[in-house]
Design a protein around this motif. Structure first.
Motif, PDB file in Angstrom:
ATOM      1  N   LYS A 162      39.342  -9.475   8.499  1.00 39.38           N
ATOM      2  CA  LYS A 162      40.084  -8.366   8.225  1.00 39.38           C
ATOM      3  C   LYS A 162      41.333  -8.341   8.395  1.00 39.38           C
ATOM      4  N   LEU A 163      41.844  -9.622   8.825  1.00 39.95           N
ATOM      5  CA  LEU A 163      43.204 -10.037   9.339  1.00 39.95           C
ATOM      6  C   LEU A 163      44.022 -10.371   7.833  1.00 39.95           C
ATOM      7  N   LEU A 284      38.872 -12.006  22.297  1.00 38.67           N
ATOM      8  CA  LEU A 284      38.445 -12.237  20.844  1.00 38.67           C
ATOM      9  C   LEU A 284      39.441 -11.690  20.020  1.00 38.67           C
ATOM     10  N   LEU A 285      40.070 -10.412  20.448  1.00 37.52           N
ATOM     11  CA  LEU A 285      41.035  -9.749  19.427  1.00 37.52           C
ATOM     12  C   LEU A 285      42.329 -10.451  19.038  1.00 37.52           C
ATOM     13  N   GLY A 300      39.636 -25.976   8.942  1.00 39.59           N
ATOM     14  CA  GLY A 300      38.753 -26.008   9.906  1.00 39.59           C
ATOM     15  C   GLY A 300      37.776 -24.903  10.295  1.00 39.59           C
ATOM     16  N   ALA A 301      37.408 -24.504  11.403  1.00 40.20           N
ATOM     17  CA  ALA A 301      36.434 -23.420  11.653  1.00 40.20           C
ATOM     18  C   ALA A 301      36.667 -23.244  13.170  1.00 40.20           C
ATOM     19  N   ALA A 302      35.996 -21.917  13.572  1.00 40.33           N
ATOM     20  CA  ALA A 302      35.997 -21.412  14.764  1.00 40.33           C
ATOM     21  C   ALA A 302      34.642 -20.720  15.187  1.00 40.33           C
ATOM     22  N   SER A 303      33.986 -20.711  16.148  1.00 39.72           N
ATOM     23  CA  SER A 303      32.678 -20.280  16.514  1.00 39.72           C
ATOM     24  C   SER A 303      32.635 -20.007  17.773  1.00 39.72           C
ATOM     25  N   ASP A 304      31.720 -18.869  18.130  1.00 40.99           N
ATOM     26  CA  ASP A 304      31.383 -18.443  19.561  1.00 40.99           C
ATOM     27  C   ASP A 304      30.292 -19.231  20.025  1.00 40.99           C
ATOM     28  N   GLY A 305      29.936 -20.377  19.239  1.00 40.11           N
ATOM     29  CA  GLY A 305      28.872 -21.073  19.765  1.00 40.11           C
ATOM     30  C   GLY A 305      27.698 -20.821  18.554  1.00 40.11           C
ATOM     31  N   THR A 307      28.068 -18.041  16.058  1.00 38.08           N
ATOM     32  CA  THR A 307      28.681 -17.146  14.824  1.00 38.08           C
ATOM     33  C   THR A 307      29.938 -17.466  14.794  1.00 38.08           C
ATOM     34  N   ASP A 308      30.474 -17.408  13.257  1.00 40.77           N
ATOM     35  CA  ASP A 308      31.974 -17.485  12.834  1.00 40.77           C
ATOM     36  C   ASP A 308      32.737 -16.467  13.694  1.00 40.77           C
ATOM     37  N   ILE A 309      33.572 -17.017  14.326  1.00 39.92           N
ATOM     38  CA  ILE A 309      34.607 -15.852  15.008  1.00 39.92           C
ATOM     39  C   ILE A 309      34.989 -14.865  14.316  1.00 39.92           C
ATOM     40  N   LEU A 310      35.476 -15.110  13.102  1.00 37.31           N
ATOM     41  CA  LEU A 310      36.110 -14.444  12.076  1.00 37.31           C
ATOM     42  C   LEU A 310      34.975 -13.071  11.648  1.00 37.31           C
ATOM     43  N   ASP A 311      33.514 -13.427  12.066  1.00 37.75           N
ATOM     44  CA  ASP A 311      32.743 -12.321  11.631  1.00 37.75           C
ATOM     45  C   ASP A 311      32.247 -11.285  12.666  1.00 37.75           C
TER      46      ASP A 311
END
Ligand code: AHG
Ligand code: MN
Ligand code: MN
Length: 343
Positions: A162-163, A284-285, A300-305, A307-311
């Motif tokens: 939502k950013l 996270l925030l 690129g991408a970002a994950s918590d391992g 799930t996509d961090i953005l979700d």
């Protein structure tokens, strides 16, 4: 007769660039433009202090006239106050959230609350200030979800998808501000002699071929099986691994910036060193989500391992998350190791 200007690049200030991006959107009100202006201004003020941080004790003890109080103050408190004082009265923000404040940062009642939310880590990598290592500032901007009155905690607890804008400032050998509004990632370098951020890295894309991996291997014994096996692979211990070089500064912004520019993966995994912080150290925030927004906009991408961090929607302001961020193929690869080896 060669054109004497042929080798000179254009000079574009960050203000001009932000304004030109706004003009591409006829529906834009200019509010986001002004918030980005104010963040850039805060970055300039903080940058003016970061080059003297180490002198704070010395200058403070002499009581020299030209030493402003804030130089003696801890730099992260100074950074916090600077961002607040530039944004509390503009009528653009309904509420703020900062790493330095347990609760939301309300807009003083004497000012009209606005439609946006600013979340920020005013000074990232604080532990490095005393060792003259690069530090940074991270920010994210959301639209409010509530429609009237002062902004609330609900306005802050939004997922990274939502950013509407996010970015960081890295106070290093030079000061750079890197941001995105969802239309590319753009880098600006501060020319301190004129006090302007000038466009130096338009349309940053994470290189396809990665050069580095960045993790604090001092905590290896606390990692899961999947993370340990990924690290062996990325070091080239396993057949087929890329054999990348390790670079780890201990300032998230500086580590992320290097991987954004050179290609690579930064990770701060969940670890078992502190039973109270099973999800690692990063928040996270105002750390993971803004950088995940930039990573996604740079290919690129970002994950918590898993799930996509953005979700991920934060359940509370300072919720921590494991973070794997940078080159997409490496983030996907570590997810495979985690799914395969971790219960
Ligand atoms: P902050 O200074 O805002 O608390 O952030 C520090 C974080 C981050 O910058 C960095 O990646 C991490 O701390 C380093 O942690 P370790 O020293 O545990 O590796
Ligand atoms: Mn931080
Ligand atoms: Mn911080």
């Amino acid at each position: 007769m060669s054109d004497i200007h042929q080798f000179e690049g254009q000079i574009t200030t960050i203000e001009r660039f932000i304004l030109d991006q706004e003009k591409a959107h006829p529906e834009a009100t200019g509010a986001l433009t002004h918030i980005l202006y104010d963040v850039a201004m805060a970055a300039k003020i903080i940058a003016s202090k970061t080059t003297r941080a180490g002198l704070a004790e010395i200058l403070g003890s002499t009581g020299e006239e030209n030493v402003q109080g804030e130089v003696v103050q801890k730099l992260d408190h100074f950074a916090e106050r600077t961002i607040f004082r530039l944004n509390d009265h503009t009528g653009l923000l309904g509420v703020m959230a900062s790493e330095e404040n347990d609760d939301v940062v309300p807009i003083p009642q004497r000012f009209k609350p606005g439609k946006y939310v600013l979340v920020y880590d005013p000074l990232d990598g604080s532990s490095n200030i005393d060792y003259n290592v690069s530090i940074g500032t991270i920010f994210g901007i959301f639209r409010r979800v509530t429609t009237e009155g002062p902004g609330t905690l609900e306005d802050c607890l939004q997922p990274g998808n939502k950013l509407v804008a996010a970015g960081y400032v890295v106070y290093g050998s030079s000061t750079m501000m890197v941001y995105s509004t969802g239309e590319g990632v753009h880098g600006f370098t501060l020319d301190p002699s004129i006090g302007e951020f000038l466009l130096s890295h338009p349309n940053i894309r994470i290189p396809a071929k990665a050069k580095y991996y960045s993790v604090n291997q001092g905590y290896e014994n606390y990692w899961s099986e999947g993370v340990r096996r990924f690290t062996d692979w990325v070091q080239g211990k396993d057949a087929g691994g890329p054999g990348l070089s390790l670079r780890y500064i201990g300032s998230l912004v500086a580590d992320f910036h290097r991987n954004l520019m050179a290609g690579g993966i930064f990770y701060y995994p969940a670890d078992s060193k502190d039973p109270n912080k099973p999800y690692g150290k990063l928040r996270l925030l105002y750390e993971a989500a803004p950088l995940a927004f930039l990573a996604a906009n740079a290919g690129g991408a970002a994950s918590d391992g898993r799930t996509d961090i953005l979700d991920l929607t934060p359940g509370e302001l300072h919720e921590r998350t494991p973070l794997f961020i940078g080159s997409k193929d490496l983030v996907e690869r570590v997810e495979d190791f985690i799914v395969r080896y971790d219960v």
